[in-house]
Design a protein around this motif. Structure first.
Motif, short mmCIF file in Angstrom:
data_model
loop_
_atom_site.label_atom_id
_atom_site.label_comp_id
_atom_site.label_asym_id
_atom_site.label_seq_id
_atom_site.Cartn_x
_atom_site.Cartn_y
_atom_site.Cartn_z
N MET A 196 0.66 -1.17 -0.03
CA MET A 196 0.14 -0.30 0.11
C MET A 196 0.91 1.30 0.07
O MET A 196 2.64 1.47 1.15
N HIS A 197 0.16 2.95 -0.96
CA HIS A 197 1.38 4.18 -1.11
C HIS A 197 0.08 4.77 -0.25
O HIS A 197 -0.68 4.71 -0.90
N ALA A 198 0.90 4.97 0.85
CA ALA A 198 -0.04 6.64 1.44
C ALA A 198 -0.04 7.44 0.44
O ALA A 198 1.58 8.18 0.57
N GLU A 199 -1.06 8.29 0.20
CA GLU A 199 -0.88 9.70 -0.57
C GLU A 199 -0.06 10.42 1.02
O GLU A 199 -0.67 10.71 2.29
N LEU A 200 0.40 11.91 0.60
CA LEU A 200 1.63 12.54 1.36
C LEU A 200 1.49 13.68 0.72
O LEU A 200 1.26 14.05 -0.82
N ILE A 201 1.00 14.59 1.50
CA ILE A 201 1.49 15.87 0.69
C ILE A 201 2.11 16.54 1.72
O ILE A 201 2.31 17.06 3.31
N ASP A 202 3.18 17.36 1.11
CA ASP A 202 4.42 17.64 1.63
C ASP A 202 4.26 18.77 0.72
O ASP A 202 2.93 19.35 0.08
N GLN A 203 5.05 20.19 1.13
CA GLN A 203 5.01 21.35 1.39
C GLN A 203 4.97 21.90 -1.12
O GLN A 203 4.44 22.35 -1.26
N GLU A 204 5.84 20.45 -1.58
CA GLU A 204 5.92 21.36 -2.79
C GLU A 204 4.13 20.64 -3.55
O GLU A 204 3.96 20.95 -4.93
N ASP A 205 3.56 19.46 -2.79
CA ASP A 205 2.21 18.88 -3.43
C ASP A 205 0.92 20.31 -2.75
O ASP A 205 0.63 20.73 -3.84
N LEU A 206 1.52 20.78 -2.42
CA LEU A 206 0.58 22.07 -1.40
C LEU A 206 0.98 23.58 -2.22
O LEU A 206 -0.14 23.80 -3.18
N ARG A 207 2.64 23.42 -3.04
CA ARG A 207 2.90 24.80 -4.02
C ARG A 207 1.93 24.49 -5.08
O ARG A 207 1.58 25.60 -5.94
N GLU A 208 1.82 22.82 -6.04
CA GLU A 208 1.02 21.84 -7.22
C GLU A 208 -0.52 22.61 -6.76
O GLU A 208 -1.04 23.40 -7.59
N ARG A 209 -0.76 22.11 -5.81
CA ARG A 209 -2.67 22.32 -5.88
C ARG A 209 -2.60 23.96 -5.29
O ARG A 209 -3.83 24.61 -6.35
N LEU A 210 -1.95 24.91 -4.99
CA LEU A 210 -2.21 25.99 -5.13
C LEU A 210 -1.36 26.88 -6.56
O LEU A 210 -2.47 27.89 -7.43
N ILE A 211 -0.91 26.78 -7.06
CA ILE A 211 -0.77 27.16 -8.70
C ILE A 211 -2.12 26.81 -9.75
O ILE A 211 -2.52 27.07 -10.37
N ALA A 212 -2.37 25.01 -9.19
CA ALA A 212 -3.58 25.49 -10.22
C ALA A 212 -4.81 25.92 -9.60
O ALA A 212 -5.85 25.75 -10.68
N LEU A 213 -5.07 26.35 -8.29
CA LEU A 213 -6.06 27.37 -8.70
C LEU A 213 -6.06 28.25 -8.93
O LEU A 213 -6.75 29.32 -8.83
N GLY A 214 -4.73 29.00 -9.60
CA GLY A 214 -4.53 30.11 -9.99
C GLY A 214 -3.62 31.56 -9.37
O GLY A 214 -3.37 32.37 -9.56
N PHE A 215 -3.19 30.80 -8.31
CA PHE A 215 -1.73 31.40 -7.23
C PHE A 215 -0.35 31.42 -7.62
O PHE A 215 -0.29 30.45 -8.41
N SER A 216 -0.04 32.25 -7.98
CA SER A 216 1.67 32.35 -8.02
C SER A 216 2.33 32.58 -7.09
O SER A 216 2.24 33.22 -6.17
N ILE A 217 3.05 30.63 -7.30
CA ILE A 217 3.70 30.67 -6.13
C ILE A 217 4.36 30.17 -6.83
O ILE A 217 5.70 29.02 -7.38
N PRO A 218 6.16 31.31 -6.77
CA PRO A 218 7.64 30.48 -6.55
C PRO A 218 7.61 29.18 -6.17
O PRO A 218 7.19 28.64 -5.28
N SER A 219 9.32 28.83 -7.36
CA SER A 219 9.76 27.82 -7.13
C SER A 219 10.34 27.68 -5.32
O SER A 219 11.28 28.59 -5.56
N GLY A 220 10.66 26.50 -4.82
CA GLY A 220 11.55 26.23 -3.49
C GLY A 220 10.95 27.36 -2.44
O GLY A 220 11.56 27.45 -1.36
N VAL A 221 9.60 27.80 -2.63
CA VAL A 221 8.98 28.72 -1.47
C VAL A 221 9.33 27.11 -0.29
O VAL A 221 8.28 26.22 -0.61
N SER A 222 8.90 27.41 0.95
CA SER A 222 8.14 26.55 2.27
C SER A 222 6.54 26.86 2.09
O SER A 222 5.79 27.74 1.74
N ALA A 223 6.34 25.59 2.53
CA ALA A 223 5.20 25.45 2.64
C ALA A 223 3.93 27.11 3.78
O ALA A 223 3.17 27.55 2.90
N GLU A 224 4.87 27.53 4.55
CA GLU A 224 4.68 28.76 5.05
C GLU A 224 4.48 29.74 4.44
O GLU A 224 3.45 30.56 3.88
#
Length: 82
Positions: A2-30
């Motif tokens: 079984m593979h558990a889905e994991l949400i890390d800072q890059e996943d969060l960034r990608e989700r925000l970008i998918a919503l139309g937010f401009s988030i630079p690469s390499g930033v922290s979750a905060e």
């Protein structure tokens, strides 16, 4: 196996970008959350609220740094003002 889905800072960034937010690469979750709440309009706030609900209610494992960033930055910004 079984593979558990994991949400890390890059996943969060990608989700925000998918919503139309401009988030630079390499930033922290905060930092990603801070970018997202800057200049929120009602439509984006609603989309962001749905994203947060999906993350927190889902079965994925949310890394502590991501959960803390959501709690400290996104949730307060999404509370309706009276």
């Amino acid at each position: 196996m079984m593979h558990a889905e994991l949400i890390d800072q890059e996943d969060l960034r990608e989700r925000l970008i998918a919503l139309g937010f401009s988030i630079p690469s390499g930033v922290s979750a905060e930092q990603a959350c801070e970018y997202a709440v800057t200049g929120l309009c009602p439509e984006r706030a609603l989309a962001l609220r749905h994203m947060v609900e999906d993350i927190l209610a889902g079965s994925a494992t949310v890394l502590p740094t991501v959960r803390e960033a959501i709690s400290r930055t996104l949730l307060p910004a999404l509370v309706p003002r009276t």
